[in-house]
Scaffold this motif. Structure first.
Motif, PDB file in Angstrom:
ATOM      1  N   TYR A 182       0.835  -1.204   0.000  1.00 43.55           N
ATOM      2  CA  TYR A 182       0.000   0.000   0.000  1.00 43.55           C
ATOM      3  C   TYR A 182       0.871   1.256   0.000  1.00 43.55           C
ATOM      4  O   TYR A 182       0.640   2.181  -0.776  1.00 43.55           O
ATOM      5  CB  TYR A 182      -0.921  -0.034   1.235  1.00 43.55           C
ATOM      6  CG  TYR A 182      -1.674   1.249   1.486  1.00 43.55           C
ATOM      7  CD1 TYR A 182      -2.928   1.458   0.918  1.00 43.55           C
ATOM      8  CD2 TYR A 182      -1.129   2.244   2.293  1.00 43.55           C
ATOM      9  CE1 TYR A 182      -3.613   2.645   1.141  1.00 43.55           C
ATOM     10  CE2 TYR A 182      -1.811   3.424   2.525  1.00 43.55           C
ATOM     11  CZ  TYR A 182      -3.050   3.619   1.952  1.00 43.55           C
ATOM     12  OH  TYR A 182      -3.723   4.782   2.178  1.00 43.55           O
ATOM     13  N   TYR A 187       2.656   1.854  -3.470  1.00 43.08           N
ATOM     14  CA  TYR A 187       1.734   2.267  -4.531  1.00 43.08           C
ATOM     15  C   TYR A 187       1.129   3.632  -4.255  1.00 43.08           C
ATOM     16  O   TYR A 187       0.872   4.402  -5.170  1.00 43.08           O
ATOM     17  CB  TYR A 187       0.636   1.221  -4.747  1.00 43.08           C
ATOM     18  CG  TYR A 187       1.105   0.065  -5.589  1.00 43.08           C
ATOM     19  CD1 TYR A 187       1.898   0.295  -6.721  1.00 43.08           C
ATOM     20  CD2 TYR A 187       0.770  -1.248  -5.283  1.00 43.08           C
ATOM     21  CE1 TYR A 187       2.353  -0.749  -7.500  1.00 43.08           C
ATOM     22  CE2 TYR A 187       1.213  -2.298  -6.058  1.00 43.08           C
ATOM     23  CZ  TYR A 187       2.001  -2.044  -7.162  1.00 43.08           C
ATOM     24  OH  TYR A 187       2.440  -3.079  -7.931  1.00 43.08           O
ATOM     25  N   ARG A 188       0.910   3.928  -2.981  1.00 40.75           N
ATOM     26  CA  ARG A 188       0.377   5.237  -2.618  1.00 40.75           C
ATOM     27  C   ARG A 188       1.377   6.326  -2.995  1.00 40.75           C
ATOM     28  O   ARG A 188       1.018   7.402  -3.451  1.00 40.75           O
ATOM     29  CB  ARG A 188       0.131   5.268  -1.102  1.00 40.75           C
ATOM     30  CG  ARG A 188      -0.616   6.471  -0.629  1.00 40.75           C
ATOM     31  CD  ARG A 188      -0.546   6.571   0.873  1.00 40.75           C
ATOM     32  NE  ARG A 188      -0.614   7.958   1.260  1.00 40.75           N
ATOM     33  CZ  ARG A 188      -1.741   8.623   1.416  1.00 40.75           C
ATOM     34  NH1 ARG A 188      -2.880   8.009   1.277  1.00 40.75           N
ATOM     35  NH2 ARG A 188      -1.735   9.889   1.716  1.00 40.75           N
ATOM     36  N   LYS A 199       3.567   6.030  -5.410  1.00 39.66           N
ATOM     37  CA  LYS A 199       3.695   6.074  -6.867  1.00 39.66           C
ATOM     38  C   LYS A 199       2.475   6.717  -7.532  1.00 39.66           C
ATOM     39  O   LYS A 199       2.598   7.427  -8.520  1.00 39.66           O
ATOM     40  CB  LYS A 199       3.873   4.635  -7.368  1.00 39.66           C
ATOM     41  CG  LYS A 199       4.548   4.538  -8.720  1.00 39.66           C
ATOM     42  CD  LYS A 199       4.896   3.088  -9.038  1.00 39.66           C
ATOM     43  CE  LYS A 199       5.416   2.975 -10.466  1.00 39.66           C
ATOM     44  NZ  LYS A 199       5.696   1.560 -10.810  1.00 39.66           N
ATOM     45  N   TYR A 200       1.280   6.437  -6.982  1.00 39.83           N
ATOM     46  CA  TYR A 200       0.049   6.961  -7.589  1.00 39.83           C
ATOM     47  C   TYR A 200      -0.733   7.797  -6.576  1.00 39.83           C
ATOM     48  O   TYR A 200      -1.902   7.532  -6.312  1.00 39.83           O
ATOM     49  CB  TYR A 200      -0.849   5.806  -8.033  1.00 39.83           C
ATOM     50  CG  TYR A 200      -0.248   4.844  -9.029  1.00 39.83           C
ATOM     51  CD1 TYR A 200      -0.248   5.151 -10.386  1.00 39.83           C
ATOM     52  CD2 TYR A 200       0.291   3.634  -8.612  1.00 39.83           C
ATOM     53  CE1 TYR A 200       0.293   4.262 -11.312  1.00 39.83           C
ATOM     54  CE2 TYR A 200       0.831   2.742  -9.526  1.00 39.83           C
ATOM     55  CZ  TYR A 200       0.831   3.064 -10.867  1.00 39.83           C
ATOM     56  OH  TYR A 200       1.351   2.184 -11.767  1.00 39.83           O
ATOM     57  N   GLY A 258      -3.870   3.683 -10.736  1.00 35.25           N
ATOM     58  CA  GLY A 258      -3.745   3.848  -9.290  1.00 35.25           C
ATOM     59  C   GLY A 258      -5.050   3.577  -8.557  1.00 35.25           C
ATOM     60  O   GLY A 258      -5.058   2.978  -7.475  1.00 35.25           O
ATOM     61  N   LEU A 315      -5.607  -0.069  -8.332  1.00 32.54           N
ATOM     62  CA  LEU A 315      -4.769  -0.656  -7.282  1.00 32.54           C
ATOM     63  C   LEU A 315      -5.343  -0.368  -5.902  1.00 32.54           C
ATOM     64  O   LEU A 315      -5.359  -1.231  -5.032  1.00 32.54           O
ATOM     65  CB  LEU A 315      -3.340  -0.103  -7.379  1.00 32.54           C
ATOM     66  CG  LEU A 315      -2.492  -0.681  -8.511  1.00 32.54           C
ATOM     67  CD1 LEU A 315      -1.248   0.164  -8.729  1.00 32.54           C
ATOM     68  CD2 LEU A 315      -2.107  -2.121  -8.201  1.00 32.54           C
TER      69      LEU A 315
END
Lengths: 198, 97
Positions: free
Chosen positions: A32, A35-36, A38-39, A127, A130
């Protein structure tokens, strides 16, 4: 006849199991976090879809249930079987309320067309996809733990009733309560990460 | 007969558990209020710090770590250290690849 028991060993076994559970969810929190990072814009949009009120209500429900589980140990230590039964019973009832809320929360999302593999979701940004994937997987795995916890606590209740759990031997109740606190512990981190930080 | 007794004699009063519950509910209220203010990166930090404090309270009182033999505390510390290392190493890999 001499009785062979190791209560500290029993609880230690339970704690080691809890560590593996924490690392399981810990890995998901790490996914999490990356990815948070990154997006961040997509996560911001997607998190707005979540119902923070239902999330907060479920937090209160789990905290109260954790307190009743902890107090049931005090009750059994004092030899108050009836109160211990009530407190474990309230804990299970709270768990049921949590599931009811989760049913309405997920039901509403699915009604809007947001569920794993839905057409709407596949059209969203990478995002957002995801975020909802992680939302369903993490809350789903947590709900699975709630159900397992309810089964464990039901067994504990039966054993308190038959007095095989009593004021001299209550390590099973302690371990059942430890499992329930784990479920609460995971939610303490899930709630702000998924529902609040947008 | 010592063997027939539960190997943990400490009884935590009901009132302690209720006080802990009130504290946890208060911290939940604080988290919701602070995150509602939209303070950017500060929000994330505050929410995570409060979550860690709440987790610590649950482990200490509800899970009775306070009354366990010291070995339990070392074990919890070891696992937290391991998880911190996993986070740090992963982020180093992510940031400098």
């Amino acid at each position: 006849m001499e009785e062979h028991r190791d209560d500290i060993g029993s609880r230690m076994g339970m704690w080691i199991f809890i560590f593996t559970e924490l690392l399981l969810f810990g890995g998901l929190f790490l996914v999490y976090a990356i990815y948070r990072n990154k997006y961040s814009a997509d996560f911001h949009t997607a998190a707005h879809e979540l119902n923070a009120f239902l999330g907060a209500l479920n937090t209160v429900i789990l905290l109260v249930s954790s307190a009743t589980a902890a107090m049931s140990i005090t009750a059994i230590q004092k030899g108050n079987k009836k109160l211990a039964l009530w407190l474990v019973g309230i804990t299970i009832f709270m768990a049921f309320l949590f599931l009811v809320n989760k049913y309405f929360e997920w039901g509403h999302k699915i009604h809007l067309g947001i569920y794993p593999g839905s057409e709407l979701l596949l059209k969203m940004e990478q995002g957002e996809l995801l975020f909802f994937g992680l939302y369903y997987f993490m809350t789903g795995l947590h709900v699975f733990h709630i159900i397992v916890g309810m089964i464990i606590l039901t067994v504990v209740m039966v054993k308190i009733n038959s007095e095989s759990i009593n004021s001299h031997n209550f390590v099973l109740l302690e371990n059942g309560a430890l499992y329930w606190h784990l479920v609460d512990l995971i939610w303490i981190f899930l709630f702000p990460l998924l529902y609040l930080i947008t | 007969m010592e063997n027939h007794k539960q190997q943990q004699d400490h009884i935590t009063p009901y009132s302690t558990m209720l006080k802990v519950l009130v504290g946890l509910l208060f911290l939940t209220f604080v988290t919701i209020t602070v995150t509602g203010l939209h303070l950017g990166a500060f929000t994330v930090a505050v929410a995570l710090i409060i979550a860690c404090v709440k987790g610590g309270i649950v482990i200490t009182w509800f899970m009775h770590l306070k009354n366990e033999t010291p070995i339990f505390r070392y074990m919890v510390f070891g696992v937290l250290l391991l998880y911190t290392l996993i986070i740090v190493i992963t982020f180093f890999d992510y940031a400098f690849r």
